[in-house]
Design an enzyme around this catalytic site. Structure first.
Site, PDB file in Angstrom:
ATOM      1  N   TYR A 256       0.858  -1.185   0.000  1.00 21.12           N
ATOM      2  CA  TYR A 256       0.000   0.000   0.000  1.00 21.12           C
ATOM      3  C   TYR A 256       0.892   1.231   0.000  1.00 21.12           C
ATOM      4  O   TYR A 256       1.676   1.435   0.926  1.00 21.12           O
ATOM      5  CB  TYR A 256      -0.893  -0.013   1.242  1.00 21.12           C
ATOM      6  CG  TYR A 256      -1.756   1.221   1.396  1.00 21.12           C
ATOM      7  CD1 TYR A 256      -2.853   1.420   0.562  1.00 21.12           C
ATOM      8  CD2 TYR A 256      -1.489   2.172   2.373  1.00 21.12           C
ATOM      9  CE1 TYR A 256      -3.660   2.551   0.696  1.00 21.12           C
ATOM     10  CE2 TYR A 256      -2.286   3.304   2.521  1.00 21.12           C
ATOM     11  CZ  TYR A 256      -3.368   3.482   1.677  1.00 21.12           C
ATOM     12  OH  TYR A 256      -4.157   4.601   1.808  1.00 21.12           O
TER      13      TYR A 256
ATOM     14  N   ASP B 102       9.563   3.435   0.444  1.00 19.65           N
ATOM     15  CA  ASP B 102       8.425   3.952   1.198  1.00 19.65           C
ATOM     16  C   ASP B 102       8.679   3.617   2.667  1.00 19.65           C
ATOM     17  O   ASP B 102       8.454   2.497   3.104  1.00 19.65           O
ATOM     18  CB  ASP B 102       7.129   3.305   0.697  1.00 19.65           C
ATOM     19  CG  ASP B 102       5.898   3.805   1.447  1.00 19.65           C
ATOM     20  OD1 ASP B 102       6.056   4.371   2.547  1.00 19.65           O
ATOM     21  OD2 ASP B 102       4.783   3.611   0.941  1.00 19.65           O
TER      22      ASP B 102
ATOM     23  N   LYS C  54       3.759   9.181   9.048  1.00 14.55           N
ATOM     24  CA  LYS C  54       3.585   8.703  10.417  1.00 14.55           C
ATOM     25  C   LYS C  54       4.535   9.352  11.427  1.00 14.55           C
ATOM     26  O   LYS C  54       4.268  10.419  11.937  1.00 14.55           O
ATOM     27  CB  LYS C  54       3.684   7.174  10.458  1.00 14.55           C
ATOM     28  CG  LYS C  54       2.569   6.491   9.650  1.00 14.55           C
ATOM     29  CD  LYS C  54       2.565   5.000   9.841  1.00 14.55           C
ATOM     30  CE  LYS C  54       1.566   4.293   8.947  1.00 14.55           C
ATOM     31  NZ  LYS C  54       0.169   4.488   9.300  1.00 14.55           N
TER      32      LYS C  54
END
Length: 488
Positions: A187, A282, A310
């Site tokens: 994702y 990522d 995050k």
């Protein structure tokens, strides 16, 4: 000896896959029906009635009654009113051990006092946003460049999704090539071109509802851990516009739910160099959770671009950013000056003083507390304890971890296989995944009723706030759930 990283011992990847494949070959072992009914009646109906009432009201105004994809909604979402360290508290006053940790950003634990004080000070002066430059933008960027091996410059954005979008635009500008290759099952946010091959490798566009298929003309996926599959794709792309970038999560898709071999990233780096593609890591989950130098520091592999999210804002809003070498980051230069073709990006709330300050002080505190290692030790302890319980009750479940990123697979939903050559089986495999997801929901609800908050009933993020006592308490609660599984 201190290593600076959350991972003390790398998982036995082959052993984990063998266990996972054994799990999905067996019938689903869920909570016994009568025990599940008790949880629903005795806990959710009786002890969470205020949450139920509020969610019913919210459903009139919010689709599904909840705003966040990580919200656990079986039998209904709970309403949380307080977060502190290792614990959460709901509207009805129930207390939980927090292994969601907001989906991963709070390595220090939820709502740490030191960070909160700095944020409050900032709110009393600058306020949350001005749309103009603030010193904390510089301080955060300096700190990231100090710790991340591949990052010479950093541009903050509003989310990990935005940072992934920016990364592929930069890659295309820098290489003048077209294709983006991702690891299947991963994702990388919900932007159109990257909503491809989600959850299960090989699904391509099947889960990408509302997106025209032609959008994926220059997006491909390859099977995790398969360098040969990646090279075949890169070779094929040479005659179809070239490959601008390979983007992947360095610990494997879905935060390492499908773990990768220790030397896999090095192999990808070599292939990117061979075929003239940029390598994008990522690190939305892994940056400052695996270690202050991220997964790239742990694996000793240098990507061209790094996606942040995050932890970069310490659990505060507008957490996103892109970092990399100066030669690539020039395409993200802001302001009104001209002279270089720029990737179109923006965001009114990006790099706001509040998020920048929260991120900066979070990194200082992680450094000071050696929080990555503390959280990693907690991850090791909960995983070892879960493995003992699985053995004790002779369950087919699988527990493994990459430091403070822990996996507890009870149905193996994301390990189902899609064979694109057998296209007639794809729909039935996706249907099977949804059946297994329902069993995951029941397990997650059982954990919740025992006072444990997880991510979708299959992933746990530990934090520096998880003491041995917290972990041991959690294991007693997990044991009560395991005792209620069919066949025990």
């Amino acid at each position: 000896m201190s290593t600076g990283f959350a991972i003390s011992q790398y998982p036995d990847v082959k052993g984990v896959y063998k266990q996972l494949h054994d799990l999905i070959r067996q019938p689903i072992r869920s909570i016994k029906k009568n025990e599940m009914e008790k949880y629903l009646q005795e806990y959710f109906e009786k002890k969470c009635s205020k949450s139920k009432t509020m969610i019913a009201e919210a459903s009139e105004y919010i689709p599904g009654g909840v705003q966040h994809n990580l919200a656990f909604n079986y039998p209904f979402p709970l309403v949380f009113t307080k977060a502190s360290g290792a614990h959460l508290y709901d509207l009805d006053g129930n207390k939980y051990i927090d292994f969601l940790q907001a989906g991963g950003p709070t390595v220090l634990g939820s709502n740490p006092t030191n960070i909160r004080k700095k944020v409050v000070q900032l709110l009393e002066t600058t306020g949350p946003v001005t749309g103009l430059f603030h010193e904390y933008e510089l301080r955060l960027a300096e700190k990231i460049v100090e710790h991340m091996p591949s990052v010479q410059m950093f541009r903050m954005l509003g989310s990990g999704t935005e940072a992934c979008m920016a990364s592929i635009r930069v890659a295309r500008l820098a290489t003048k090539k077209k294709n983006i290759v991702k690891m299947g099952g991963a994702y990388h946010g919900w932007s159109d071109q990257l909503a491809y091959g989600l959850r299960l490798p090989g699904t391509r566009h099947f889960e990408s509802h509302g997106i025209p298929k032609h959008v994926f003309k220059y997006t491909q996926e390859f099977y995790p851990n398969d360098l040969n599959a990646l090279e075949r794709t890169l070779k094929r792309n040479r005659w179809r516009g070239g490959t601008a970038a390979v983007i992947l999560e360095p610990i494997g898709p879905e935060s390492g739910t499908r773990p990768i071999d220790m030397d896999f990233n090095k192999g990808v780096r070599e292939l990117c160099d061979k075929y003239g593609a940029l390598l994008i890591f990522d690190e939305v989950v892994t940056a400052f959770r695996i270690g202050l130098s991220g997964a790239q520091g742990y694996y000793g592999v240098t990507p061209d671009l790094t996606v942040f999210g995050k932890v970069v804002a310490g659990g505060y809003p507008s957490a996103g950013g892109l970092g990399g070498k100066k030669e690539y980051m020039k395409y993200l230069s802001a302001g009104l000056q001209t002279g270089v073709k720029k990737a179109l990006i923006g965001g009114t709330m990006a790099a706001n003083p509040l998020s920048s300050a929260a991120g900066y002080y979070t990194l200082l505190e992680i450094e000071k507390q050696k929080a990555c290692e503390k959280a990693g030790r907690a991850g090791d302890r909960i995983t070892a304890g879960l493995q003992k319980l699985i053995k004790k009750y002779n369950l087919p479940f699988v527990a493994f971890n990459q430091g403070s990123i822990c996996h507890l697979e009870t149905v193996g939903t994301m390990l189902l296989e899609i064979d694109i050559k057998k296209f007639w089986k794809i729909k039935s495999t996706i249907k099977e995944a949804h059946t297994r997801k329902k069993a995951m929901e029941e397990m997650g609800a059982a954990y919740m009723a025992e006072g444990i908050v997880t991510l979708a009933g299959s992933r746990l993020y530990t934090s520096a706030a998880d003491t041995d006592a917290v972990i041991d308490d959690a294991l007693k609660r997990f044991e009560r759930v395991f005792q209620k599984v069919e066949g025990v």
